[in-house]
Design a protein around this motif. Structure first.
Motif, mmCIF file in Angstrom:
data_model
loop_
_atom_site.group_PDB
_atom_site.id
_atom_site.type_symbol
_atom_site.label_atom_id
_atom_site.label_comp_id
_atom_site.label_asym_id
_atom_site.label_seq_id
_atom_site.Cartn_x
_atom_site.Cartn_y
_atom_site.Cartn_z
ATOM 1 N N GLU A 92 -34.313 -14.426 29.162
ATOM 2 C CA GLU A 92 -34.441 -14.986 30.506
ATOM 3 C C GLU A 92 -35.772 -14.521 31.101
ATOM 4 O O GLU A 92 -35.916 -13.359 31.494
ATOM 5 C CB GLU A 92 -33.291 -14.546 31.398
ATOM 6 N N PRO A 93 -36.774 -15.393 31.184
ATOM 7 C CA PRO A 93 -38.118 -14.997 31.645
ATOM 8 C C PRO A 93 -38.122 -14.336 33.022
ATOM 9 O O PRO A 93 -38.859 -13.369 33.246
ATOM 10 C CB PRO A 93 -38.891 -16.318 31.662
ATOM 11 N N ASP A 94 -37.307 -14.838 33.938
ATOM 12 C CA ASP A 94 -37.302 -14.261 35.284
ATOM 13 C C ASP A 94 -36.816 -12.814 35.259
ATOM 14 O O ASP A 94 -37.366 -11.950 35.956
ATOM 15 C CB ASP A 94 -36.408 -15.091 36.218
ATOM 16 N N PHE A 95 -35.792 -12.540 34.447
ATOM 17 C CA PHE A 95 -35.269 -11.178 34.372
ATOM 18 C C PHE A 95 -36.287 -10.263 33.714
ATOM 19 O O PHE A 95 -36.460 -9.113 34.131
ATOM 20 C CB PHE A 95 -33.960 -11.153 33.594
ATOM 21 N N ILE B 35 -40.073 -5.829 34.190
ATOM 22 C CA ILE B 35 -41.418 -5.281 33.980
ATOM 23 C C ILE B 35 -42.010 -4.801 35.299
ATOM 24 O O ILE B 35 -42.600 -3.707 35.387
ATOM 25 C CB ILE B 35 -42.322 -6.324 33.317
ATOM 26 N N THR B 36 -41.835 -5.593 36.341
ATOM 27 C CA THR B 36 -42.354 -5.224 37.659
ATOM 28 C C THR B 36 -41.735 -3.921 38.151
ATOM 29 O O THR B 36 -42.416 -3.039 38.674
ATOM 30 C CB THR B 36 -42.089 -6.344 38.671
ATOM 31 N N ASP C 93 -43.481 -4.480 25.674
ATOM 32 C CA ASP C 93 -43.468 -5.733 24.926
ATOM 33 C C ASP C 93 -42.109 -6.383 25.164
ATOM 34 O O ASP C 93 -41.089 -5.687 25.315
ATOM 35 C CB ASP C 93 -43.652 -5.497 23.432
ATOM 36 N N SER C 94 -42.089 -7.705 25.164
ATOM 37 C CA SER C 94 -40.815 -8.411 25.307
ATOM 38 C C SER C 94 -40.714 -9.519 24.273
ATOM 39 O O SER C 94 -41.716 -10.154 23.918
ATOM 40 C CB SER C 94 -40.657 -8.994 26.713
ATOM 41 N N MET D 186 -25.087 -3.547 33.923
ATOM 42 C CA MET D 186 -24.886 -4.946 34.274
ATOM 43 C C MET D 186 -26.211 -5.461 34.825
ATOM 44 O O MET D 186 -26.829 -4.820 35.680
ATOM 45 C CB MET D 186 -23.797 -5.070 35.337
ATOM 46 N N LYS D 187 -26.669 -6.595 34.343
ATOM 47 C CA LYS D 187 -27.990 -7.072 34.709
ATOM 48 C C LYS D 187 -28.143 -7.321 36.203
ATOM 49 O O LYS D 187 -29.228 -7.163 36.758
ATOM 50 C CB LYS D 187 -28.313 -8.347 33.919
#
Length: 264
Positions: free
Chosen positions: A14-17, A22-23, A36-37, A108-109
């Motif tokens: 999930e790019p947004d997560f 990272i932020t 790295d992802s 939990m995300k």
């Protein structure tokens, strides 16, 4: 003072997560994160084989893998690395099961706080480092035990066998793979267990080394033999529970030479 640097691999599709994580990590004041992802397990395995990391943040549900199988696959590729599991499922059993399978922590995300994540990463790395130190120490001790020319058997406070050296295997005729992790009374050796069990109980109660004298046992060749036995308490530092190290010497030949036994 230079910041500590932690190299992180994020396995998440999930790019947004990924961006949010990272932020959050890069906002930490006292740690520098190199991140790295990847979006799937196949790429994660490739990265882990080619690059060096300090920790893995792992979503259990990615493009090519789902559930705890994701953890099993990644853990098998990088057993030396701590893994923090991320899951979007509200399942109370997932986290504890992940810990049993090798994860250091889980989140939990939707419930990750930046400071908590940074703290968990630091703790996970330190716990894994301590585990590796203990594992190496245990391996070194096990190798030393294998060199001792006497029967050495270690049982934990629950009476389960956690060490059974080659001499025990040879003298008692019970293979290591048959004895290890068994309850001591069910290890398969034919000997005077009543004397042994009484001695072990007394050793645990008094927390001191006891010489049990000579006990009879059935040798590998089927003949009766004698084993000189000493039991030594091993006290767990955190719980004070008592395990036992059993030291035994096959004195059958000596007693035969002394005329106490008939020739076999």
């Amino acid at each position: 003072m230079a910041k500590a640097t932690i190299k992180v691999l994020i396995v998440e599709d999930e790019p947004d997560f990924v961006h949010t994580t990272i932020t959050r990590l890069q906002s930490a004041k006292d740690i520098s994160f190199l991140i790295d992802s990847v979006e799937d397990v196949a790429t994660a395995k490739k990265f882990l084989s080619e690059r060096s990391f300090d920790i893995v943040l792992l979503d259990l549900d990615v493009k090519d893998s789902h559930g705890l199988n994701t953890l099993l696959t990644v853990h098998s590729q990088a057993k030396h690395l701590p893994i923090i599991v991320l899951t979007g499922e509200y399942d109370e059993t997932v986290g504890p099961e992940a810990l049993k399978l090798g994860a250091q922590d889980y989140f939990m995300k939707g419930q990750i706080e930046p400071q908590a994540l940074v703290r968990a990463i630091r703790y996970a790395i330190e716990r894994k480092r301590q585990e590796e130190v203990l594992r190496r120490a245990y391996s070194e001790v096990s190798q030393l035990l294998d060199l001792v020319p006497s029967v050495l058997i270690r049982i934990d406070p629950d009476d389960r066998i956690i060490a059974w050296n080659p001499v025990a295997e040879h003298v008692l005729g019970v293979p290591h793979k048959q004895a290890i992790h068994q309850i001591f009374s069910q290890c398969g050796a034919t000997w005077d267990y009543s004397i042994l069990s009484q001695g072990i109980a007394e050793c645990r109660t008094k927390k001191k080394i006891l010489r049990l004298g000579d006990i009879t046992f059935r040798r590998k060749d089927g003949q009766e033999g004698y084993l000189g036995v000493t039991v030594n308490p091993i006290i767990e530092a955190d719980t004070q529970r008592v395990g036992v190290l059993i030291y035994g010497a096959d004195i059958t030949e000596r007693r035969r030479l002394e005329g106490e036994l008939p020739n076999g």
